[in-house]
Design a protein around this motif. Structure first.
Motif, PDB file in Angstrom:
ATOM      1  N   PRO A   1       0.796  -1.224   0.000  1.00 33.88           N
ATOM      2  CA  PRO A   1       0.000   0.000   0.000  1.00 33.88           C
ATOM      3  C   PRO A   1       0.829   1.276   0.000  1.00 33.88           C
ATOM      4  O   PRO A   1       0.370   2.317  -0.459  1.00 33.88           O
ATOM      5  CB  PRO A   1      -0.824  -0.102   1.275  1.00 33.88           C
TER       6      PRO A   1
ATOM      7  N   ALA B   1      -5.804   4.831  -5.219  1.00 36.80           N
ATOM      8  CA  ALA B   1      -7.058   4.072  -5.178  1.00 36.80           C
ATOM      9  C   ALA B   1      -8.170   4.919  -4.565  1.00 36.80           C
ATOM     10  O   ALA B   1      -9.265   5.025  -5.140  1.00 36.80           O
ATOM     11  CB  ALA B   1      -6.869   2.774  -4.396  1.00 36.80           C
TER      12      ALA B   1
ATOM     13  N   LEU C   1      -7.864  -3.385  -6.159  1.00 36.28           N
ATOM     14  CA  LEU C   1      -6.788  -3.550  -7.141  1.00 36.28           C
ATOM     15  C   LEU C   1      -6.121  -4.906  -6.994  1.00 36.28           C
ATOM     16  O   LEU C   1      -5.796  -5.550  -7.998  1.00 36.28           O
ATOM     17  CB  LEU C   1      -5.759  -2.426  -6.997  1.00 36.28           C
ATOM     18  N   ASP C   2      -5.919  -5.363  -5.749  1.00 38.44           N
ATOM     19  CA  ASP C   2      -5.356  -6.701  -5.507  1.00 38.44           C
ATOM     20  C   ASP C   2      -6.212  -7.767  -6.190  1.00 38.44           C
ATOM     21  O   ASP C   2      -5.699  -8.644  -6.877  1.00 38.44           O
ATOM     22  CB  ASP C   2      -5.293  -7.026  -4.011  1.00 38.44           C
TER      23      ASP C   2
ATOM     24  N   SER D   1       1.109   7.025  -3.608  1.00 37.25           N
ATOM     25  CA  SER D   1       1.088   5.623  -3.166  1.00 37.25           C
ATOM     26  C   SER D   1      -0.118   4.940  -3.795  1.00 37.25           C
ATOM     27  O   SER D   1      -1.065   5.598  -4.253  1.00 37.25           O
ATOM     28  CB  SER D   1       0.981   5.543  -1.635  1.00 37.25           C
ATOM     29  N   LEU D   2      -0.104   3.631  -3.806  1.00 35.61           N
ATOM     30  CA  LEU D   2      -1.243   2.873  -4.342  1.00 35.61           C
ATOM     31  C   LEU D   2      -2.514   3.181  -3.564  1.00 35.61           C
ATOM     32  O   LEU D   2      -3.581   3.340  -4.159  1.00 35.61           O
ATOM     33  CB  LEU D   2      -0.960   1.376  -4.300  1.00 35.61           C
ATOM     34  N   ASP D   3      -2.394   3.252  -2.239  1.00 32.68           N
ATOM     35  CA  ASP D   3      -3.583   3.547  -1.434  1.00 32.68           C
ATOM     36  C   ASP D   3      -4.152   4.919  -1.772  1.00 32.68           C
ATOM     37  O   ASP D   3      -5.356   5.074  -1.933  1.00 32.68           O
ATOM     38  CB  ASP D   3      -3.269   3.475   0.061  1.00 32.68           C
TER      39      ASP D   3
ATOM     40  N   THR E   1     -10.368   0.804  -3.508  1.00 28.51           N
ATOM     41  CA  THR E   1      -9.466   0.440  -2.421  1.00 28.51           C
ATOM     42  C   THR E   1      -8.320  -0.370  -3.010  1.00 28.51           C
ATOM     43  O   THR E   1      -8.426  -0.899  -4.121  1.00 28.51           O
ATOM     44  CB  THR E   1     -10.166  -0.414  -1.347  1.00 28.51           C
ATOM     45  N   ARG E   2      -7.245  -0.460  -2.270  1.00 25.93           N
ATOM     46  CA  ARG E   2      -6.131  -1.284  -2.736  1.00 25.93           C
ATOM     47  C   ARG E   2      -6.564  -2.732  -2.840  1.00 25.93           C
ATOM     48  O   ARG E   2      -6.129  -3.463  -3.724  1.00 25.93           O
ATOM     49  CB  ARG E   2      -4.918  -1.144  -1.815  1.00 25.93           C
TER      50      ARG E   2
END
Length: 66
Positions: free
Chosen positions: A5, A45, A55-56, A40-42, A51-52
């Protein structure tokens, strides 16, 4: 697959090239954005209403039939 994240979007795409396709499919404007090295990814998102974990999941199921 779990994404970090705190990792920048740029670093995450380099580590997981398929993430680029997920971001495009999710209508996230990260690909080509000049801020990918800073976000950041978080953060990315949340800014796109995701939300991350979303994406996961999308990255894990990439290439599997819907």
């Amino acid at each position: 697959m779990r994404l970090d994240p705190d990792q920048s979007v740029d670093a995450a795409i380099k580590a997981h090239p398929a993430l680029m396709h997920v971001l495009i499919r999710e209508h996230m404007s990260c690909v080509g954005c000049p801020l990918v090295t800073f976000c950041s990814l978080d953060y990315a998102a949340v800014m796109h209403g995701k939300t991350r974990a979303d994406l996961d999941r999308r990255l894990t199921t990439q290439g599997q039939p819907a």
